[in-house]
Design an enzyme around this catalytic site. Sequence first.
Site, PDB file in Angstrom:
ATOM      1  N   ALA A  54     -22.190  39.286  38.788  1.00  0.00           N
ATOM      2  CA  ALA A  54     -20.848  39.705  39.217  1.00  0.00           C
ATOM      3  C   ALA A  54     -20.676  41.216  39.040  1.00  0.00           C
ATOM      4  O   ALA A  54     -20.070  41.884  39.889  1.00  0.00           O
ATOM      5  CB  ALA A  54     -19.797  38.953  38.406  1.00  0.00           C
TER       6      ALA A  54
ATOM      7  N   HIS B 234      -6.640  28.092  31.446  1.00  0.00           N
ATOM      8  CA  HIS B 234      -7.040  27.400  30.213  1.00  0.00           C
ATOM      9  C   HIS B 234      -6.463  28.081  28.971  1.00  0.00           C
ATOM     10  O   HIS B 234      -6.930  27.834  27.873  1.00  0.00           O
ATOM     11  CB  HIS B 234      -8.580  27.316  30.111  1.00  0.00           C
ATOM     12  CG  HIS B 234      -9.159  26.340  31.077  1.00  0.00           C
ATOM     13  ND1 HIS B 234     -10.471  26.383  31.491  1.00  0.00           N
ATOM     14  CD2 HIS B 234      -8.596  25.309  31.753  1.00  0.00           C
ATOM     15  CE1 HIS B 234     -10.702  25.406  32.352  1.00  0.00           C
ATOM     16  NE2 HIS B 234      -9.568  24.746  32.541  1.00  0.00           N
TER      17      HIS B 234
ATOM     18  N   CYS C 198       0.003  28.780   8.972  1.00  0.00           N
ATOM     19  CA  CYS C 198       1.129  29.263   9.794  1.00  0.00           C
ATOM     20  C   CYS C 198       2.003  30.184   8.934  1.00  0.00           C
ATOM     21  O   CYS C 198       2.419  29.780   7.820  1.00  0.00           O
ATOM     22  CB  CYS C 198       1.961  28.076  10.289  1.00  0.00           C
ATOM     23  SG  CYS C 198       3.549  28.564  11.013  1.00  0.00           S
TER      24      CYS C 198
ATOM     25  N   THR D 202     -18.245  30.939  38.181  1.00  0.00           N
ATOM     26  CA  THR D 202     -17.892  29.575  37.776  1.00  0.00           C
ATOM     27  C   THR D 202     -18.508  28.562  38.734  1.00  0.00           C
ATOM     28  O   THR D 202     -18.611  28.803  39.930  1.00  0.00           O
ATOM     29  CB  THR D 202     -16.368  29.356  37.733  1.00  0.00           C
ATOM     30  OG1 THR D 202     -16.091  28.006  37.343  1.00  0.00           O
ATOM     31  CG2 THR D 202     -15.721  29.656  39.069  1.00  0.00           C
TER      32      THR D 202
ATOM     33  N   CYS E 117       1.451  26.930  16.054  1.00  0.00           N
ATOM     34  CA  CYS E 117       1.415  26.045  14.884  1.00  0.00           C
ATOM     35  C   CYS E 117       1.583  24.596  15.338  1.00  0.00           C
ATOM     36  O   CYS E 117       2.507  24.263  16.090  1.00  0.00           O
ATOM     37  CB  CYS E 117       2.542  26.415  13.912  1.00  0.00           C
ATOM     38  SG  CYS E 117       2.593  25.306  12.475  1.00  0.00           S
TER      39      CYS E 117
ATOM     40  N   ASP F 232     -10.441  35.190  27.514  1.00  0.00           N
ATOM     41  CA  ASP F 232     -10.801  36.431  26.818  1.00  0.00           C
ATOM     42  C   ASP F 232      -9.875  37.607  27.120  1.00  0.00           C
ATOM     43  O   ASP F 232     -10.009  38.671  26.516  1.00  0.00           O
ATOM     44  CB  ASP F 232     -12.271  36.810  27.165  1.00  0.00           C
ATOM     45  CG  ASP F 232     -12.518  36.902  28.682  1.00  0.00           C
ATOM     46  OD1 ASP F 232     -13.634  36.567  29.124  1.00  0.00           O
ATOM     47  OD2 ASP F 232     -11.596  37.291  29.414  1.00  0.00           O
TER      48      ASP F 232
ATOM     49  N   CYS G  57       5.157  23.404  13.191  1.00  0.00           N
ATOM     50  CA  CYS G  57       6.509  23.873  13.569  1.00  0.00           C
ATOM     51  C   CYS G  57       6.575  24.340  15.015  1.00  0.00           C
ATOM     52  O   CYS G  57       7.640  24.739  15.494  1.00  0.00           O
ATOM     53  CB  CYS G  57       6.957  24.990  12.621  1.00  0.00           C
ATOM     54  SG  CYS G  57       6.084  26.548  12.826  1.00  0.00           S
TER      55      CYS G  57
HETATM   56  N1  APR Z   1     -22.628  36.997  37.115  1.00  0.00           N
HETATM   57  C1  APR Z   1     -22.106  36.042  37.927  1.00  0.00           C
HETATM   58  N2  APR Z   1     -22.133  34.724  37.644  1.00  0.00           N
HETATM   59  C2  APR Z   1     -22.726  34.365  36.487  1.00  0.00           C
HETATM   60  C3  APR Z   1     -23.299  35.294  35.587  1.00  0.00           C
HETATM   61  C4  APR Z   1     -23.230  36.669  35.939  1.00  0.00           C
HETATM   62  N3  APR Z   1     -23.743  37.648  35.154  1.00  0.00           N
HETATM   63  N4  APR Z   1     -23.826  34.599  34.528  1.00  0.00           N
HETATM   64  C5  APR Z   1     -23.575  33.295  34.774  1.00  0.00           C
HETATM   65  N5  APR Z   1     -22.922  33.156  35.938  1.00  0.00           N
HETATM   66  C6  APR Z   1     -22.408  31.937  36.577  1.00  0.00           C
HETATM   67  C7  APR Z   1     -23.333  30.763  36.538  1.00  0.00           C
HETATM   68  O1  APR Z   1     -24.007  30.683  37.794  1.00  0.00           O
HETATM   69  C8  APR Z   1     -22.369  29.583  36.362  1.00  0.00           C
HETATM   70  O2  APR Z   1     -22.054  29.035  37.631  1.00  0.00           O
HETATM   71  O3  APR Z   1     -21.248  31.599  35.855  1.00  0.00           O
HETATM   72  C9  APR Z   1     -21.099  30.189  35.774  1.00  0.00           C
HETATM   73  C10 APR Z   1     -20.858  29.828  34.338  1.00  0.00           C
HETATM   74  O4  APR Z   1     -20.512  28.475  34.312  1.00  0.00           O
HETATM   75  P1  APR Z   1     -19.782  27.891  33.009  1.00  0.00           P
HETATM   76  O5  APR Z   1     -20.454  28.420  31.804  1.00  0.00           O
HETATM   77  O6  APR Z   1     -19.678  26.416  33.218  1.00  0.00           O
HETATM   78  O7  APR Z   1     -18.346  28.564  33.026  1.00  0.00           O
HETATM   79  P2  APR Z   1     -17.004  28.007  33.655  1.00  0.00           P
HETATM   80  O8  APR Z   1     -17.270  27.456  35.017  1.00  0.00           O
HETATM   81  O9  APR Z   1     -16.013  29.095  33.527  1.00  0.00           O
HETATM   82  O10 APR Z   1     -16.588  26.806  32.666  1.00  0.00           O
HETATM   83  C11 APR Z   1     -15.373  26.153  32.971  1.00  0.00           C
HETATM   84  O11 APR Z   1     -15.598  24.792  30.985  1.00  0.00           O
HETATM   85  O12 APR Z   1     -16.043  24.508  28.739  1.00  0.00           O
HETATM   86  C12 APR Z   1     -15.048  24.673  29.667  1.00  0.00           C
HETATM   87  O13 APR Z   1     -12.937  25.537  29.205  1.00  0.00           O
HETATM   88  C13 APR Z   1     -14.258  25.930  29.394  1.00  0.00           C
HETATM   89  O14 APR Z   1     -13.181  27.384  31.000  1.00  0.00           O
HETATM   90  C14 APR Z   1     -14.391  26.723  30.681  1.00  0.00           C
HETATM   91  C15 APR Z   1     -14.736  25.658  31.698  1.00  0.00           C
END
Ligand code: APR
Length: 247
Positions: free
Chosen positions: A234, A120, A149, A190, A128, A105, A131
Amino acid sequence: MSNHALENAAKVLRESRCTIAFTGAGISVESGIPPFRGPGGVWSKYDPAMFEKHYFKRHPDEVWPLLKKIFYDMIGKAEPNPAHYALSELEDHGKLAGIITQNIDGLHQQAGSQQVYEYHGSTRRMQCMDCRLYFDSPTISLDRLPPPCPACGGLLKPDFVFFGEGVSSDVHYEATALAKQADVCLIVGTGGEVMPAGRIPYIVKNRGGTLIEINLYDTGYSYSTSDYYLQGKAGTRLPELVREVLG
Ligand code: APR
């Protein structure tokens, strides 16, 4: 979260030689972008198989409207939140060497962070499939889908990693090299469920480093890997931690 954990985590960050942040969708939830997993997750509404590279190439007319709705319309309106700004402030004070983000993002850069590795890829570029030329997404109209494209009329693909697609070897190499230098890794928003990205914190841990996790829900890191787990949003926890570090 106990203040004890916050104070100890802040002390680790103050004394750190090289701190990195590993971020995911959770850091952008308070900017209005839903996570992929968990409550309200994108994958609870859409089938991830639609975002597999070969499926996209076979059915661009079906997939492009979803790409526009999920990744362009929504992300286009999003602004950085206090969590993004807290990491940018940490970098400004020389206490963050870089961010390895799984997010596409661009909000870390919008919040002022300079050293950002987009593991990612990003929605800000398109490539494209015919090309191979790259284009800045804002120059491509999405009034007509799939967008042709501008150079050859071929199929444009957003420059982020689809399922079944490898991570760019350059960014994988650079992110891994940075993680190998770090003695502290902040894990924010994450669960590390997608590989090889999810391995980044283990690179730091396995070399004797310290992991400080900020997540809303428990993750695979929380009780077995993280040294500090500051549970919560967060947008609240990260500014609290940075204030404790910078005083
Ligand atoms: N503040 C902090 N943490 C949060 C919040 C928040 N407001 N809301 C959700 N979370 C946490 C959850 O606890 C969870 O562990 O964010 C995490 C979201 O997990 P995912 O949706 O799986 O995101 P991510 O880990 O970035 O996904 C990894 O999966 O689909 C693919 O390519 C895509 O980059 C992505 C990858």
